[in-house]
Design a protein around this motif. Structure first.
Motif, PDB file in Angstrom:
ATOM      1  N   HIS A   1       3.759   5.116   4.935  1.00 12.74           N
ATOM      2  CA  HIS A   1       3.665   5.125   3.471  1.00 12.74           C
ATOM      3  C   HIS A   1       2.289   4.657   2.989  1.00 12.74           C
ATOM      4  O   HIS A   1       1.740   5.207   2.030  1.00 12.74           O
ATOM      5  CB  HIS A   1       4.726   4.195   2.874  1.00 12.74           C
ATOM      6  N   CYS A   2       1.749   3.642   3.627  1.00 17.68           N
ATOM      7  CA  CYS A   2       0.555   2.978   3.101  1.00 17.68           C
ATOM      8  C   CYS A   2      -0.758   3.633   3.513  1.00 17.68           C
ATOM      9  O   CYS A   2      -1.801   3.337   2.931  1.00 17.68           O
ATOM     10  CB  CYS A   2       0.543   1.512   3.537  1.00 17.68           C
ATOM     11  N   VAL A   3      -0.749   4.529   4.498  1.00 13.33           N
ATOM     12  CA  VAL A   3      -2.008   4.998   5.094  1.00 13.33           C
ATOM     13  C   VAL A   3      -2.830   5.828   4.116  1.00 13.33           C
ATOM     14  O   VAL A   3      -4.014   5.554   3.884  1.00 13.33           O
ATOM     15  CB  VAL A   3      -1.732   5.786   6.388  1.00 13.33           C
ATOM     16  N   LEU A   4      -2.243   6.870   3.539  1.00 11.25           N
ATOM     17  CA  LEU A   4      -3.023   7.738   2.660  1.00 11.25           C
ATOM     18  C   LEU A   4      -3.448   7.039   1.367  1.00 11.25           C
ATOM     19  O   LEU A   4      -4.599   7.204   0.938  1.00 11.25           O
ATOM     20  CB  LEU A   4      -2.245   9.023   2.361  1.00 11.25           C
ATOM     21  N   PRO A   5      -2.580   6.257   0.704  1.00  9.44           N
ATOM     22  CA  PRO A   5      -3.066   5.506  -0.461  1.00  9.44           C
ATOM     23  C   PRO A   5      -4.224   4.563  -0.130  1.00  9.44           C
ATOM     24  O   PRO A   5      -5.165   4.419  -0.920  1.00  9.44           O
ATOM     25  CB  PRO A   5      -1.828   4.725  -0.918  1.00  9.44           C
TER      26      PRO A   5
ATOM     27  N   LEU B   1      10.112   1.436  -6.386  1.00 10.43           N
ATOM     28  CA  LEU B   1      10.470   0.205  -5.696  1.00 10.43           C
ATOM     29  C   LEU B   1      10.103   0.274  -4.218  1.00 10.43           C
ATOM     30  O   LEU B   1       9.653  -0.713  -3.628  1.00 10.43           O
ATOM     31  CB  LEU B   1      11.966  -0.073  -5.859  1.00 10.43           C
ATOM     32  N   THR B   2      10.269   1.468  -3.633  1.00  9.25           N
ATOM     33  CA  THR B   2       9.901   1.641  -2.223  1.00  9.25           C
ATOM     34  C   THR B   2       8.400   1.484  -2.027  1.00  9.25           C
ATOM     35  O   THR B   2       7.951   0.777  -1.115  1.00  9.25           O
ATOM     36  CB  THR B   2      10.344   3.024  -1.718  1.00  9.25           C
ATOM     37  N   THR B   3       7.607   2.121  -2.881  1.00 12.12           N
ATOM     38  CA  THR B   3       6.153   2.038  -2.715  1.00 12.12           C
ATOM     39  C   THR B   3       5.607   0.653  -3.064  1.00 12.12           C
ATOM     40  O   THR B   3       4.591   0.232  -2.498  1.00 12.12           O
ATOM     41  CB  THR B   3       5.440   3.107  -3.569  1.00 12.12           C
ATOM     42  N   GLU B   4       6.259  -0.063  -3.975  1.00 18.87           N
ATOM     43  CA  GLU B   4       5.842  -1.431  -4.256  1.00 18.87           C
ATOM     44  C   GLU B   4       5.976  -2.300  -2.997  1.00 18.87           C
ATOM     45  O   GLU B   4       5.130  -3.160  -2.721  1.00 18.87           O
ATOM     46  CB  GLU B   4       6.677  -2.027  -5.388  1.00 18.87           C
ATOM     47  N   ARG B   5       7.029  -2.040  -2.235  1.00 16.85           N
ATOM     48  CA  ARG B   5       7.271  -2.832  -1.020  1.00 16.85           C
ATOM     49  C   ARG B   5       6.411  -2.352   0.156  1.00 16.85           C
ATOM     50  O   ARG B   5       5.778  -3.169   0.838  1.00 16.85           O
ATOM     51  CB  ARG B   5       8.760  -2.741  -0.646  1.00 16.85           C
ATOM     52  N   THR B   6       6.400  -1.046   0.399  1.00 16.01           N
ATOM     53  CA  THR B   6       5.756  -0.521   1.605  1.00 16.01           C
ATOM     54  C   THR B   6       4.248  -0.343   1.460  1.00 16.01           C
ATOM     55  O   THR B   6       3.539  -0.249   2.464  1.00 16.01           O
ATOM     56  CB  THR B   6       6.375   0.827   1.999  1.00 16.01           C
TER      57      THR B   6
ATOM     58  N   VAL C   1       2.082  -1.504  -1.945  1.00 11.22           N
ATOM     59  CA  VAL C   1       1.406  -2.526  -2.747  1.00 11.22           C
ATOM     60  C   VAL C   1       1.527  -3.902  -2.096  1.00 11.22           C
ATOM     61  O   VAL C   1       0.514  -4.566  -1.818  1.00 11.22           O
ATOM     62  CB  VAL C   1       1.962  -2.549  -4.188  1.00 11.22           C
ATOM     63  N   GLU C   2       2.749  -4.351  -1.857  1.00 15.60           N
ATOM     64  CA  GLU C   2       2.939  -5.669  -1.235  1.00 15.60           C
ATOM     65  C   GLU C   2       2.403  -5.693   0.187  1.00 15.60           C
ATOM     66  O   GLU C   2       1.743  -6.661   0.605  1.00 15.60           O
ATOM     67  CB  GLU C   2       4.426  -6.039  -1.238  1.00 15.60           C
ATOM     68  N   ASN C   3       2.667  -4.644   0.928  1.00  7.05           N
ATOM     69  CA  ASN C   3       2.237  -4.599   2.325  1.00  7.05           C
ATOM     70  C   ASN C   3       0.715  -4.698   2.457  1.00  7.05           C
ATOM     71  O   ASN C   3       0.196  -5.515   3.227  1.00  7.05           O
ATOM     72  CB  ASN C   3       2.740  -3.310   2.983  1.00  7.05           C
ATOM     73  N   LEU C   4      -0.013  -3.889   1.685  1.00  4.63           N
ATOM     74  CA  LEU C   4      -1.468  -3.861   1.819  1.00  4.63           C
ATOM     75  C   LEU C   4      -2.152  -5.048   1.133  1.00  4.63           C
ATOM     76  O   LEU C   4      -3.035  -5.683   1.710  1.00  4.63           O
ATOM     77  CB  LEU C   4      -2.019  -2.552   1.248  1.00  4.63           C
TER      78      LEU C   4
ATOM     79  N   ILE D   1      -9.236  -4.990  -3.632  1.00  6.98           N
ATOM     80  CA  ILE D   1      -8.399  -3.914  -4.173  1.00  6.98           C
ATOM     81  C   ILE D   1      -7.362  -4.522  -5.105  1.00  6.98           C
ATOM     82  O   ILE D   1      -6.637  -5.443  -4.726  1.00  6.98           O
ATOM     83  CB  ILE D   1      -7.712  -3.124  -3.043  1.00  6.98           C
ATOM     84  N   SER D   2      -7.287  -4.018  -6.323  1.00  3.14           N
ATOM     85  CA  SER D   2      -6.349  -4.554  -7.298  1.00  3.14           C
ATOM     86  C   SER D   2      -5.006  -3.820  -7.237  1.00  3.14           C
ATOM     87  O   SER D   2      -4.903  -2.726  -6.684  1.00  3.14           O
ATOM     88  CB  SER D   2      -6.917  -4.423  -8.709  1.00  3.14           C
ATOM     89  N   VAL D   3      -3.998  -4.433  -7.840  1.00  6.26           N
ATOM     90  CA  VAL D   3      -2.683  -3.801  -7.923  1.00  6.26           C
ATOM     91  C   VAL D   3      -2.783  -2.482  -8.676  1.00  6.26           C
ATOM     92  O   VAL D   3      -2.191  -1.470  -8.266  1.00  6.26           O
ATOM     93  CB  VAL D   3      -1.674  -4.738  -8.621  1.00  6.26           C
ATOM     94  N   GLN D   4      -3.540  -2.456  -9.772  1.00  8.73           N
ATOM     95  CA  GLN D   4      -3.655  -1.248 -10.570  1.00  8.73           C
ATOM     96  C   GLN D   4      -4.342  -0.125  -9.793  1.00  8.73           C
ATOM     97  O   GLN D   4      -3.956   1.036  -9.890  1.00  8.73           O
ATOM     98  CB  GLN D   4      -4.418  -1.525 -11.872  1.00  8.73           C
ATOM     99  N   GLN D   5      -5.387  -0.462  -9.031  1.00 11.09           N
ATOM    100  CA  GLN D   5      -6.051   0.549  -8.221  1.00 11.09           C
ATOM    101  C   GLN D   5      -5.089   1.150  -7.191  1.00 11.09           C
ATOM    102  O   GLN D   5      -5.087   2.363  -6.973  1.00 11.09           O
ATOM    103  CB  GLN D   5      -7.259  -0.058  -7.501  1.00 11.09           C
TER     104      GLN D   5
END
Length: 307
Positions: free
Chosen positions: A142-146, A180-185, A187-190, A202-206
């Protein structure tokens, strides 16, 4: 009135003129390349805009069936959100036999482990937890491409201008199950576990902006069924949906993963270029809700209006 010198792609002040047609101006070489890739003929599309759909693609002249409308390479490319092991450098479907010594993600071997494609993200991911595969699949992709997109946006201002006007539909996505999934996998993860907020700034908004841009504007380049990879194509993102399309995408699965869009019928100048975001043979009762869920609009094409 004076001649319009604004960039044909983004609307900024135009600084570079096309040597081919002499009619198109762009704010940078990167934007001009979207119009003329160095060949003898300029690509036959322009940008339109209206309040209902935002920016969209229009035929700049009459286009013959089979003619190339545009070509482009992805700004970023990477694995689908979930799936079985896939190499983060060459995107081959692989096993768990070789893991990156830095971040623990599976790769083909030493050459892919040290590839520049993977190097920068590896520094971030290595500060977090290694991926866990359950029954052959993982959500760690989930986190790689973002992450790749945010790193590109920070490092390359010129390429960032290709992203700025892409829609992210954050308001519509906010609070849903995918959010909710992306917030966990992601935003929070990275930002927390991998300390990207502290170390990379890197900010939350970015991060949320990158997630939204990719959710709305990505195309899958290739699928191995159990895994696959996708890319963000700014020009292709201009093409609106229609359940009866007048264009078709052809994907090159070898680097640099060039997308070629061709006309499937003769298209008159001024006609909107459209593609189908969903399998067009699916009935309207299923197709329309899926379009609303995935792309946040109600389709009003002639086929849907005739149901």
């Amino acid at each position: 009135m004076g001649e319009d010198r604004s960039c044909f792609f983004c609307g900024r002040e135009g600084k570079n003129s096309c040597d081919g047609c002499k009619a198109v101006t762009a704010c940078s070489a990167a934007h001009l390349h979207l119009h003329n890739r160095g060949g003898e003929r300029c690509l036959p599309w322009r940008v339109g805009e209206n309040p209902l759909v935002g920016r969209y693609m229009v035929a700049a002249r009459n286009i013959k069936a089979g003619e190339t409308i545009f070509e482009e390479e992805p700004l970023v490319i990477g694995p689908n959100q979930e799936g079985s092991p896939i190499c983060l450098s060459c995107y081959s479907s692989i096993s768990l036999d070789y893991l990156c010594s830095g971040c623990g993600y599976p790769v083909c071997g030493p050459e892919c482990e040290t590839s520049p494609v993977h190097a920068e993200e590896c520094r971030v991911l290595s500060r977090g937890e290694p991926p866990v595969f359950k029954e052959g699949d993982t959500e760690a992709y989930h986190c790689v491409l973002p992450l790749r997109l945010v790193l590109l946006m920070k490092a390359n201002p010129e390429k960032n201008t290709l992203i700025e006007r892409l829609m992210d539909h954050e308001e519509e996505r906010s609070g849903g199950s995918d959010w909710l999934t992306t917030e966990r996998t992601i935003v929070e993860n990275l930002l927390v576990k991998c300390k990207a907020e502290k170390e990379e700034g890197i900010s939350v908004q970015q991060m949320r902006r990158a997630i939204g841009v990719l959710e709305v504007n990505c195309y899958e380049v290739h699928s191995f069924v159990s895994c696959g990879y996708r890319g963000c194509f700014p020009v292709a993102s201009l093409i609106s949906h229609g359940c009866v399309a007048n264009s078709r995408h052809i994907w090159n699965t070898d680097s640099p993963y060039t997308l070629t869009c061709i006309a499937t019928v003769d298209i008159e100048a001024g006609t909107e270029i459209i593609t189908s975001y969903h399998i067009p043979t699916v009935c309207s009762l299923l197709r329309r809700p899926r379009l609303k869920e995935g792309w946040y609009f109600d389709c009003i094409c002639d086929r849907c209006k005739s149901r």
